[in-house]
Scaffold this motif. Structure first.
Motif, PDB file in Angstrom:
ATOM      1  N   THR A  15       0.838  -1.193   0.000  1.00 52.40           N
ATOM      2  CA  THR A  15       0.000   0.000   0.000  1.00 52.40           C
ATOM      3  C   THR A  15       0.875   1.246   0.000  1.00 52.40           C
ATOM      4  N   ALA A  16       0.265   2.377  -0.297  1.00 50.02           N
ATOM      5  CA  ALA A  16       0.986   3.656  -0.253  1.00 50.02           C
ATOM      6  C   ALA A  16       1.532   3.911   1.148  1.00 50.02           C
ATOM      7  N   GLU A  17       0.769   3.543   2.159  1.00 49.46           N
ATOM      8  CA  GLU A  17       1.203   3.741   3.541  1.00 49.46           C
ATOM      9  C   GLU A  17       2.411   2.871   3.868  1.00 49.46           C
ATOM     10  N   GLN A  18       2.411   1.633   3.392  1.00 50.10           N
ATOM     11  CA  GLN A  18       3.551   0.739   3.621  1.00 50.10           C
ATOM     12  C   GLN A  18       4.797   1.222   2.889  1.00 50.10           C
ATOM     13  N   LEU A  19       4.618   1.718   1.672  1.00 46.13           N
ATOM     14  CA  LEU A  19       5.751   2.265   0.925  1.00 46.13           C
ATOM     15  C   LEU A  19       6.322   3.474   1.649  1.00 46.13           C
ATOM     16  N   GLU A  20       5.451   4.340   2.116  1.00 50.48           N
ATOM     17  CA  GLU A  20       5.911   5.523   2.842  1.00 50.48           C
ATOM     18  C   GLU A  20       6.644   5.134   4.126  1.00 50.48           C
ATOM     19  N   ALA A  21       6.158   4.154   4.831  1.00 47.73           N
ATOM     20  CA  ALA A  21       6.822   3.701   6.060  1.00 47.73           C
ATOM     21  C   ALA A  21       8.201   3.117   5.754  1.00 47.73           C
ATOM     22  N   ALA A  22       8.315   2.341   4.683  1.00 50.84           N
ATOM     23  CA  ALA A  22       9.606   1.778   4.298  1.00 50.84           C
ATOM     24  C   ALA A  22      10.571   2.885   3.895  1.00 50.84           C
ATOM     25  N   HIS A  23      10.078   3.870   3.175  1.00 52.02           N
ATOM     26  CA  HIS A  23      10.914   5.006   2.766  1.00 52.02           C
ATOM     27  C   HIS A  23      11.393   5.786   3.993  1.00 52.02           C
ATOM     28  N   ARG A  24      10.501   5.996   4.948  1.00 51.29           N
ATOM     29  CA  ARG A  24      10.886   6.694   6.195  1.00 51.29           C
ATOM     30  C   ARG A  24      11.955   5.909   6.950  1.00 51.29           C
ATOM     31  N   ALA A  25      11.855   4.579   6.936  1.00 49.61           N
ATOM     32  CA  ALA A  25      12.866   3.751   7.601  1.00 49.61           C
ATOM     33  C   ALA A  25      14.229   3.937   6.935  1.00 49.61           C
ATOM     34  N   PHE A  37      18.227   8.953  -0.198  1.00 51.53           N
ATOM     35  CA  PHE A  37      17.119   8.376  -0.950  1.00 51.53           C
ATOM     36  C   PHE A  37      16.221   9.500  -1.429  1.00 51.53           C
ATOM     37  N   LYS A  38      16.005   9.548  -2.735  1.00 50.88           N
ATOM     38  CA  LYS A  38      15.278  10.651  -3.350  1.00 50.88           C
ATOM     39  C   LYS A  38      13.792  10.351  -3.537  1.00 50.88           C
ATOM     40  N   GLN A  39      13.479   9.117  -3.980  1.00 52.34           N
ATOM     41  CA  GLN A  39      12.085   8.799  -4.272  1.00 52.34           C
ATOM     42  C   GLN A  39      11.905   7.295  -4.324  1.00 52.34           C
ATOM     43  N   ALA A  40      10.670   6.858  -4.125  1.00 51.20           N
ATOM     44  CA  ALA A  40      10.332   5.437  -4.222  1.00 51.20           C
ATOM     45  C   ALA A  40       9.008   5.298  -4.958  1.00 51.20           C
ATOM     46  N   TRP A  41       8.892   4.215  -5.706  1.00 47.14           N
ATOM     47  CA  TRP A  41       7.676   3.904  -6.446  1.00 47.14           C
ATOM     48  C   TRP A  41       7.311   2.459  -6.182  1.00 47.14           C
ATOM     49  N   ALA A  42       6.028   2.129  -6.326  1.00 49.63           N
ATOM     50  CA  ALA A  42       5.594   0.747  -6.120  1.00 49.63           C
ATOM     51  C   ALA A  42       4.499   0.369  -7.099  1.00 49.63           C
ATOM     52  N   GLU A  59      27.051  -0.722  -2.401  1.00 50.65           N
ATOM     53  CA  GLU A  59      27.140  -1.398  -1.099  1.00 50.65           C
ATOM     54  C   GLU A  59      26.541  -0.535   0.015  1.00 50.65           C
ATOM     55  N   ALA A  60      26.721   0.766  -0.072  1.00 51.24           N
ATOM     56  CA  ALA A  60      26.133   1.667   0.926  1.00 51.24           C
ATOM     57  C   ALA A  60      24.608   1.625   0.849  1.00 51.24           C
ATOM     58  N   VAL A  61      24.071   1.604  -0.370  1.00 53.23           N
ATOM     59  CA  VAL A  61      22.617   1.491  -0.557  1.00 53.23           C
ATOM     60  C   VAL A  61      22.133   0.180   0.054  1.00 53.23           C
ATOM     61  N   GLN A  62      22.845  -0.890  -0.219  1.00 49.00           N
ATOM     62  CA  GLN A  62      22.492  -2.214   0.315  1.00 49.00           C
ATOM     63  C   GLN A  62      22.444  -2.185   1.845  1.00 49.00           C
ATOM     64  N   ARG A  63      23.478  -1.619   2.456  1.00 50.44           N
ATOM     65  CA  ARG A  63      23.546  -1.591   3.931  1.00 50.44           C
ATOM     66  C   ARG A  63      22.394  -0.799   4.535  1.00 50.44           C
ATOM     67  N   VAL A  64      22.041   0.335   3.936  1.00 50.22           N
ATOM     68  CA  VAL A  64      20.927   1.131   4.462  1.00 50.22           C
ATOM     69  C   VAL A  64      19.633   0.329   4.386  1.00 50.22           C
ATOM     70  N   HIS A  65      19.367  -0.250   3.227  1.00 47.95           N
ATOM     71  CA  HIS A  65      18.128  -1.023   3.085  1.00 47.95           C
ATOM     72  C   HIS A  65      18.097  -2.204   4.045  1.00 47.95           C
ATOM     73  N   GLU A  66      19.207  -2.884   4.228  1.00 42.37           N
ATOM     74  CA  GLU A  66      19.238  -4.007   5.167  1.00 42.37           C
ATOM     75  C   GLU A  66      18.951  -3.544   6.587  1.00 42.37           C
ATOM     76  N   ARG A  67      19.555  -2.433   6.988  1.00 46.71           N
ATOM     77  CA  ARG A  67      19.302  -1.902   8.335  1.00 46.71           C
ATOM     78  C   ARG A  67      17.858  -1.447   8.498  1.00 46.71           C
ATOM     79  N   ALA A  68      17.252  -0.972   7.412  1.00 45.95           N
ATOM     80  CA  ALA A  68      15.860  -0.521   7.463  1.00 45.95           C
ATOM     81  C   ALA A  68      14.877  -1.691   7.386  1.00 45.95           C
ATOM     82  N   GLY A  69      15.392  -2.899   7.094  1.00 47.03           N
ATOM     83  CA  GLY A  69      14.540  -4.076   7.126  1.00 47.03           C
ATOM     84  C   GLY A  69      13.985  -4.544   5.801  1.00 47.03           C
ATOM     85  N   HIS A  70      14.519  -4.045   4.690  1.00 47.21           N
ATOM     86  CA  HIS A  70      14.019  -4.501   3.390  1.00 47.21           C
ATOM     87  C   HIS A  70      15.156  -4.516   2.354  1.00 47.21           C
ATOM     88  N   LYS A  71      15.848  -5.631   2.333  1.00 45.40           N
ATOM     89  CA  LYS A  71      16.987  -5.837   1.446  1.00 45.40           C
ATOM     90  C   LYS A  71      16.533  -5.803  -0.013  1.00 45.40           C
TER      91      LYS A  71
END
Length: 82
Positions: A15-25, A37-42, A59-71
């Protein structure tokens, strides 16, 4: 800084809310790796999410996403745009 597009698969029904929450993470931890992170689409039907960022490396992008919970499943360098 380089530009990257990363792709997440298997997020059917997002959902839009889930995408926004993942982006905030991502935003909450991005600074530690020098990523912006500039923008996200789903697309909920295909379960695909795309994120656009500026970062020192994939690798930096990978590490951020992993720490945020969505590799991400893929990370692509974007050498130029118009």
């Amino acid at each position: 800084m380089a530009t990257f597009m990363d792709v997440h698969h298997g997020m059917s029904g997002i959902t839009a809310e889930q995408l926004e929450a993942a982006h905030r993470a991502d935003l909450a931890v991005q600074q530690s790796e020098g990523v912006h992170f500039k923008q996200a689409w789903a697309d909920p039907a295909s379960g695909t999410v795309w994120c656009l960022s500026e970062a020192p490396s994939a690798e930096a992008v990978q590490r951020v996403h992993e720490r945020a919970g969505h590799k991400p499943d893929e990370i692509h360098s974007v050498p130029f745009s118009v």
